[in-house]
Design a protein around this motif. Structure first.
Motif, PDB file in Angstrom:
ATOM      1  N   PRO A 256      46.586  13.416 -17.723  1.00  0.00           N
ATOM      2  CA  PRO A 256      46.020  12.056 -17.956  1.00  0.00           C
ATOM      3  C   PRO A 256      46.293  11.162 -17.262  1.00  0.00           C
ATOM      4  CG  PRO A 256      48.052  12.463 -19.303  1.00  0.00           C
ATOM      5  CD  PRO A 256      47.881  13.874 -18.569  1.00  0.00           C
ATOM      6  N   TYR A 257      45.401  10.010 -16.644  1.00  0.00           N
ATOM      7  CA  TYR A 257      45.428   9.205 -15.741  1.00  0.00           C
ATOM      8  C   TYR A 257      45.262   8.019 -16.272  1.00  0.00           C
ATOM      9  CZ  TYR A 257      45.255  12.875 -12.159  1.00  0.00           C
ATOM     10  OH  TYR A 257      45.177  13.966 -11.400  1.00  0.00           O
ATOM     11  N   ALA A 258      45.893   6.699 -15.965  1.00  0.00           N
ATOM     12  CA  ALA A 258      45.753   5.311 -16.771  1.00  0.00           C
ATOM     13  C   ALA A 258      46.067   5.225 -18.070  1.00  0.00           C
ATOM     14  CB  ALA A 258      44.363   4.795 -16.137  1.00  0.00           C
ATOM     15  N   LEU A 259      46.739   6.277 -18.602  1.00  0.00           N
ATOM     16  CA  LEU A 259      46.967   5.999 -20.340  1.00  0.00           C
ATOM     17  C   LEU A 259      48.557   5.025 -20.067  1.00  0.00           C
ATOM     18  CD1 LEU A 259      46.226   9.116 -21.759  1.00  0.00           C
ATOM     19  CD2 LEU A 259      45.167   7.153 -22.391  1.00  0.00           C
ATOM     20  N   PRO A 260      48.512   4.235 -21.045  1.00  0.00           N
ATOM     21  CA  PRO A 260      49.687   3.498 -21.010  1.00  0.00           C
ATOM     22  C   PRO A 260      50.915   4.456 -21.419  1.00  0.00           C
ATOM     23  CG  PRO A 260      48.092   2.310 -22.493  1.00  0.00           C
ATOM     24  CD  PRO A 260      47.560   3.762 -22.181  1.00  0.00           C
ATOM     25  N   SER A 261      52.177   4.123 -20.570  1.00  0.00           N
ATOM     26  CA  SER A 261      53.299   5.015 -20.773  1.00  0.00           C
ATOM     27  C   SER A 261      54.441   4.280 -21.004  1.00  0.00           C
ATOM     28  CB  SER A 261      53.362   5.821 -19.483  1.00  0.00           C
ATOM     29  OG  SER A 261      53.665   4.955 -18.177  1.00  0.00           O
ATOM     30  N   ASN A 262      54.483   3.372 -21.678  1.00  0.00           N
ATOM     31  CA  ASN A 262      55.688   2.289 -22.033  1.00  0.00           C
ATOM     32  C   ASN A 262      56.777   3.073 -22.736  1.00  0.00           C
ATOM     33  OD1 ASN A 262      54.045   0.427 -21.079  1.00  0.00           O
ATOM     34  ND2 ASN A 262      53.387  -0.486 -23.034  1.00  0.00           N
ATOM     35  N   GLY A 263      57.368   4.156 -22.136  1.00  0.00           N
ATOM     36  CA  GLY A 263      58.314   4.986 -22.784  1.00  0.00           C
ATOM     37  C   GLY A 263      57.859   6.138 -23.418  1.00  0.00           C
ATOM     38  N   THR A 264      56.623   6.191 -23.545  1.00  0.00           N
ATOM     39  CA  THR A 264      56.138   7.473 -24.586  1.00  0.00           C
ATOM     40  C   THR A 264      55.228   8.226 -23.589  1.00  0.00           C
ATOM     41  OG1 THR A 264      54.487   5.958 -25.285  1.00  0.00           O
ATOM     42  CG2 THR A 264      56.568   6.015 -26.526  1.00  0.00           C
ATOM     43  N   SER A 265      54.951   9.454 -24.017  1.00  0.00           N
ATOM     44  CA  SER A 265      54.207  10.451 -23.127  1.00  0.00           C
ATOM     45  C   SER A 265      52.828  10.435 -24.065  1.00  0.00           C
ATOM     46  CB  SER A 265      54.682  11.870 -23.160  1.00  0.00           C
ATOM     47  OG  SER A 265      55.808  11.695 -22.353  1.00  0.00           O
ATOM     48  N   PRO A 266      51.699  10.505 -23.255  1.00  0.00           N
ATOM     49  CA  PRO A 266      50.402  10.698 -24.156  1.00  0.00           C
ATOM     50  C   PRO A 266      50.568  12.223 -25.005  1.00  0.00           C
ATOM     51  CG  PRO A 266      49.944  10.150 -21.789  1.00  0.00           C
ATOM     52  CD  PRO A 266      51.536  10.606 -21.881  1.00  0.00           C
ATOM     53  N   ARG A 267      49.695  12.102 -26.261  1.00  0.00           N
ATOM     54  CA  ARG A 267      49.465  13.042 -26.887  1.00  0.00           C
ATOM     55  C   ARG A 267      48.228  13.800 -26.578  1.00  0.00           C
ATOM     56  NH1 ARG A 267      50.353  15.686 -31.945  1.00  0.00           N
ATOM     57  NH2 ARG A 267      48.340  16.155 -32.715  1.00  0.00           N
ATOM     58  N   LEU A 268      48.527  14.961 -26.221  1.00  0.00           N
ATOM     59  CA  LEU A 268      47.467  15.840 -25.845  1.00  0.00           C
ATOM     60  C   LEU A 268      46.900  16.698 -27.004  1.00  0.00           C
ATOM     61  CD1 LEU A 268      48.889  16.455 -22.367  1.00  0.00           C
ATOM     62  CD2 LEU A 268      47.377  14.692 -22.842  1.00  0.00           C
ATOM     63  N   GLN A 269      45.895  16.829 -27.149  1.00  0.00           N
ATOM     64  CA  GLN A 269      45.358  17.762 -28.316  1.00  0.00           C
ATOM     65  C   GLN A 269      43.917  18.382 -27.844  1.00  0.00           C
ATOM     66  OE1 GLN A 269      46.148  18.411 -31.791  1.00  0.00           O
ATOM     67  NE2 GLN A 269      44.997  20.070 -31.066  1.00  0.00           N
ATOM     68  N   TRP A 270      43.980  19.752 -27.754  1.00  0.00           N
ATOM     69  CA  TRP A 270      42.959  20.651 -27.476  1.00  0.00           C
ATOM     70  C   TRP A 270      42.086  21.097 -28.650  1.00  0.00           C
ATOM     71  CZ3 TRP A 270      42.149  21.674 -22.342  1.00  0.00           C
ATOM     72  CH2 TRP A 270      43.216  21.599 -21.514  1.00  0.00           C
ATOM     73  N   PHE A 271      40.810  21.037 -28.381  1.00  0.00           N
ATOM     74  CA  PHE A 271      39.679  21.467 -29.558  1.00  0.00           C
ATOM     75  C   PHE A 271      39.076  22.746 -28.965  1.00  0.00           C
ATOM     76  CE2 PHE A 271      41.092  17.241 -30.536  1.00  0.00           C
ATOM     77  CZ  PHE A 271      41.128  17.261 -31.993  1.00  0.00           C
ATOM     78  N   LEU A 272      38.858  23.555 -29.774  1.00  0.00           N
ATOM     79  CA  LEU A 272      38.036  24.812 -29.519  1.00  0.00           C
ATOM     80  C   LEU A 272      36.895  24.820 -30.484  1.00  0.00           C
ATOM     81  CD1 LEU A 272      37.499  27.039 -27.454  1.00  0.00           C
ATOM     82  CD2 LEU A 272      39.004  28.650 -28.890  1.00  0.00           C
ATOM     83  N   ASN A 273      35.604  24.655 -29.923  1.00  0.00           N
ATOM     84  CA  ASN A 273      34.445  24.934 -30.746  1.00  0.00           C
ATOM     85  C   ASN A 273      34.511  23.946 -31.975  1.00  0.00           C
ATOM     86  OD1 ASN A 273      33.022  26.774 -29.539  1.00  0.00           O
ATOM     87  ND2 ASN A 273      34.292  28.581 -30.550  1.00  0.00           N
ATOM     88  N   GLY A 274      35.028  22.916 -31.668  1.00  0.00           N
ATOM     89  CA  GLY A 274      35.339  21.606 -32.899  1.00  0.00           C
ATOM     90  C   GLY A 274      36.537  21.587 -33.428  1.00  0.00           C
ATOM     91  N   SER A 275      37.250  22.888 -33.571  1.00  0.00           N
ATOM     92  CA  SER A 275      38.396  22.818 -34.309  1.00  0.00           C
ATOM     93  C   SER A 275      39.701  22.736 -33.422  1.00  0.00           C
ATOM     94  CB  SER A 275      38.610  24.070 -34.979  1.00  0.00           C
ATOM     95  OG  SER A 275      37.492  24.506 -35.908  1.00  0.00           O
ATOM     96  N   ALA A 276      40.678  22.019 -33.968  1.00  0.00           N
ATOM     97  CA  ALA A 276      42.080  21.807 -33.335  1.00  0.00           C
ATOM     98  C   ALA A 276      42.610  23.138 -32.984  1.00  0.00           C
ATOM     99  CB  ALA A 276      42.922  20.991 -34.225  1.00  0.00           C
ATOM    100  N   ALA A 277      42.782  23.041 -31.628  1.00  0.00           N
ATOM    101  CA  ALA A 277      43.470  24.687 -31.259  1.00  0.00           C
ATOM    102  C   ALA A 277      44.873  24.428 -30.998  1.00  0.00           C
ATOM    103  CB  ALA A 277      42.907  25.202 -30.031  1.00  0.00           C
TER     104      ALA A 277
END
Length: 329
Positions: A256-277
């Motif tokens: 991820p680029y240019a997401l705020p990082s004020n002491g926290t990491s971005p949450r990264l969620q993958w979806f396969l065919n529309g369902s959370a993987a």
């Protein structure tokens, strides 16, 4: 207002009035003069402009001397004059002559050095060689690096200088003061900009410098890369739109680029065919069965509820059934 990319080095200038002040040098009888920019770099040219007063400057002859050396003689008009090195004194004298009457005004410049370092608090991959962009909905740290000199040329202690911060023309009293060389500024709203200004002075007022910059944010993005088992993450080529899986498995990595990082990491969620993987920066794809097929893969990066970025891929895997005969039969 021009900006330098992510490291800004703008050198200020102390203007010591002999018969006027710097920003508006005032009408002192027959004519006045102005100097622009107010805080130019050392060795930069300052534009000296005569302004009409009681003297008719349209029919006047103007003579300009710099440190007692004549640099210009001609019609009254804006003239560029060079200033000296950091901490050195440059004296400019302007003389206008009209109908046999002469009038003289003088200015003294002592350049000072002030740099602003912009540090966006935004997400980037580990070991990323570039500088983060200003994050939408995030914040930016701005650090001032001042090199001010006394009249004798001695460097002044930056921790003993007075820092006066202004954001969008509003003075930040809480963040200003002696030694306050760092400020944390909220990113501007989307499609807006934010101006940050700083005036640095010595405690006795003998040295002063100024600087300003404009912040504009960038929308966050995510980039997907292939992770090779031997070469590692292939950062030289981002995967866009489609991706083929001809082998038993492929591993992808998201940055991820240019997401705020004020002491926290971005949450990264993958979806396969529309369902959370799964969550996290890495996903391994293993097609099952025989023949070929396709699927959709999405990754959503988010920080809180406001800042999100998404990437979508169309996956193809395996090989379609069929021979090499006519019509593929």
């Amino acid at each position: 207002m021009a900006l330098r990319p992510f490291f800004l080095s703008i050198l200020g200038l102390l203007v010591l009035p002999l018969a006027a002040s710097a920003q508006s040098l005032g009408d002192v009888g027959t004519f006045s003069i102005t100097a622009s920019p107010q805080y130019p770099r050392p060795f930069e040219q300052v534009t000296i402009t005569p302004l009409s007063g009681q003297l008719d400057i349209t029919n006047a002859t103007m003579t300009v001397t710099v440190n007692k050396k004549q640099t210009y003689k001609g019609n009254a008009a804006p003239v560029g004059v060079p200033v000296g090195a950091v901490g050195t004194l440059t004296t400019v004298t302007v003389t206008l002559t009209s109908n046999g009457t002469s009038s003289t005004r003088s200015l003294s410049f002592r350049p000072q050095d002030l740099s602003l370092i912009v540090e966006p608090l935004a997400s980037t991959p580990v070991l990323y060689p570039g500088k983060p962009a200003v994050p939408l909905g995030g914040s930016v740290r701005i650090v001032a690096v001042a090199d001010l000199r006394s009249t004798s040329g001695k460097a002044l202690d930056p921790s003993q200088l007075s820092y006066n911060w202004t954001v969008d023309e509003a003075r930040l009293s809480v963040d200003s003061g002696i030694g306050r060389d760092t400020i944390l500024v909220a990113s501007p709203a989307q499609y807006r900009s934010r101006t940050v200004s700083l005036i640095v002075t010595s405690q006795d007022g003998s040295a002063v410098s100024g600087n300003s910059l404009t912040l504009t944010d960038e929308s966050p993005v995510v980039r997907v890369y292939e992770r090779d088992p031997l070469l590692g993450i292939l950062f030289d080529r981002a995967i866009v739109n489609t991706f083929s899986i001809p082998s038993a498995e492929k591993t992808l990595f998201v940055a991820p680029y240019a997401l705020p990082s004020n002491g926290t990491s971005p949450r990264l969620q993958w979806f396969l065919n529309g369902s959370a993987a799964q969550t996290g920066p890495v996903i391994t794809l293993r097609p099952t069965g025989t023949g070929g097929g396709s699927a959709s893969l999405s990754i959503v990066a988010s920080v809180g509820d406001s800042a999100t970025a998404t990437a979508n891929l169309s996956l193809t895997f395996g090989a379609p059934k069929g021979g090499l005969g006519i019509f593929g039969l």
